[in-house]
Design an enzyme around this catalytic site. Sequence first.
Site, PDB file in Angstrom:
ATOM      1  CD1 TRP A  61       4.946 -12.676   0.577  1.00 45.22           C
ATOM      2  CD2 TRP A  61       4.393 -14.728  -0.136  1.00 45.22           C
ATOM      3  NE1 TRP A  61       6.018 -13.178  -0.140  1.00 45.22           N
ATOM      4  CE2 TRP A  61       5.706 -14.442  -0.586  1.00 45.22           C
ATOM      5  CE3 TRP A  61       3.844 -15.969  -0.465  1.00 45.22           C
ATOM      6  CZ2 TRP A  61       6.461 -15.341  -1.348  1.00 45.22           C
ATOM      7  CZ3 TRP A  61       4.594 -16.867  -1.212  1.00 45.22           C
ATOM      8  CH2 TRP A  61       5.881 -16.559  -1.660  1.00 45.22           C
TER       9      TRP A  61
ATOM     10  CG  HIS B  81      -1.381  -5.817   8.774  1.00 44.59           C
ATOM     11  ND1 HIS B  81      -2.368  -5.268   7.984  1.00 44.59           N
ATOM     12  CD2 HIS B  81      -0.214  -5.591   8.136  1.00 44.59           C
ATOM     13  CE1 HIS B  81      -1.801  -4.739   6.909  1.00 44.59           C
ATOM     14  NE2 HIS B  81      -0.505  -4.919   6.973  1.00 44.59           N
TER      15      HIS B  81
ATOM     16  N   GLY C 186      -0.331  -0.160   0.570  1.00 45.69           N
ATOM     17  CA  GLY C 186      -0.880  -0.557  -0.717  1.00 45.69           C
ATOM     18  C   GLY C 186      -1.322   0.603  -1.594  1.00 45.69           C
TER      19      GLY C 186
ATOM     20  CB  SER D 141       3.844   2.396  -0.482  1.00 50.98           C
ATOM     21  OG  SER D 141       2.441   2.233  -0.598  1.00 50.98           O
TER      22      SER D 141
ATOM     23  N   GLY E 171       4.629  -5.405   1.902  1.00 50.46           N
ATOM     24  CA  GLY E 171       3.518  -6.195   1.394  1.00 50.46           C
ATOM     25  C   GLY E 171       3.725  -6.529  -0.074  1.00 50.46           C
ATOM     26  N   GLY E 172       3.130  -5.719  -0.949  1.00 51.98           N
ATOM     27  CA  GLY E 172       3.134  -5.994  -2.387  1.00 51.98           C
ATOM     28  C   GLY E 172       4.501  -6.328  -2.972  1.00 51.98           C
TER      29      GLY E 172
HETATM   30  P1  PGA Z   1       2.460  -2.625   1.134  1.00 47.58           P
HETATM   31  O1  PGA Z   1       1.924  -3.324   2.483  1.00 47.58           O
HETATM   32  O2  PGA Z   1       3.953  -2.783   1.138  1.00 47.58           O
HETATM   33  O3  PGA Z   1       1.795  -3.399   0.027  1.00 47.58           O
HETATM   34  O4  PGA Z   1       2.043  -1.202   1.188  1.00 47.58           O
HETATM   35  C1  PGA Z   1       2.621  -3.184   3.680  1.00 47.58           C
HETATM   36  C2  PGA Z   1       1.938  -3.939   4.770  1.00 47.58           C
HETATM   37  O5  PGA Z   1       0.691  -3.915   4.841  1.00 47.58           O
HETATM   38  O6  PGA Z   1       2.593  -4.594   5.607  1.00 47.58           O
END
Ligand code: PGA
Length: 249
Positions: free
Chosen positions: A10, A93, A169, A209, A230-231
Amino acid sequence: MRRKLAAGNWKMNGTSADLGQIEALAAAHSGAISEIMIAPPHTLLHRASEFTKTGPITLGAQDCHKRESGAHTGDISADMLLDAGASYVILGHSERRTEHDEHDEDVRGKARAALKAGLRVIICMGEELEEREADNTLDIIGGQLAGSIPDDISGETLVVAYEPIWAIGTGKVPTIAQISEVHDFIRARLAKRFGPQVARSIRLLYGGSVKPANAAEIFAVDNVDGALVGGASLTAQDFSPIIAALDAS
Ligand code: PGA
């Protein structure tokens, strides 16, 4: 056999109003084949643990300090995370490496502390766009693998996440051949260092992504054992189809 893992990061998102997303995921995936991990911000861990005590979801944190306790204002120890309900911690990360100047040896120190406390670690690595364009991806990943992962791991306690920085992202995703090449390389390097049996039991996640629309294709790749998302992990509506795709893979 490696149990697939759908891990949600998150990042710096989420307040108590978002706990309902975890509750909804737990209800929707009570029969999940894959393991589901959510790493909310530290402030939500304890409250989120209410929804994860019995269900399919485990909790993770997004960082920890390499020391057990002491004068480190604003930091958090692995023991504290475990106490708050986490069983995983994401380490190294790229946002930590960039924004907090974390290097491989820092990540390795944190991983040692986390393992000692009884947490499992998800160690992240990935190349910059310029490094890929210069054909240096495998060198970069090889260096991060050697430097970030401590010696005392097992297939139970270590997860490796390959996250190309340029894909995080951005909506950009490497080709299936590129993902496959890096994951095969990571598995081979782990086998060289830890032996084939341990290497076979370590889960390798792809991150960057991952969305409901591309998840199935990515999960079909050999040596991809799940995703770090992530998102698309912020809402049950987006994360749920990704979990379903992993279950179906
Ligand atoms: P994302 O991030 O899915 O928003 O690209 C992945 C991550 O940084 O773990």
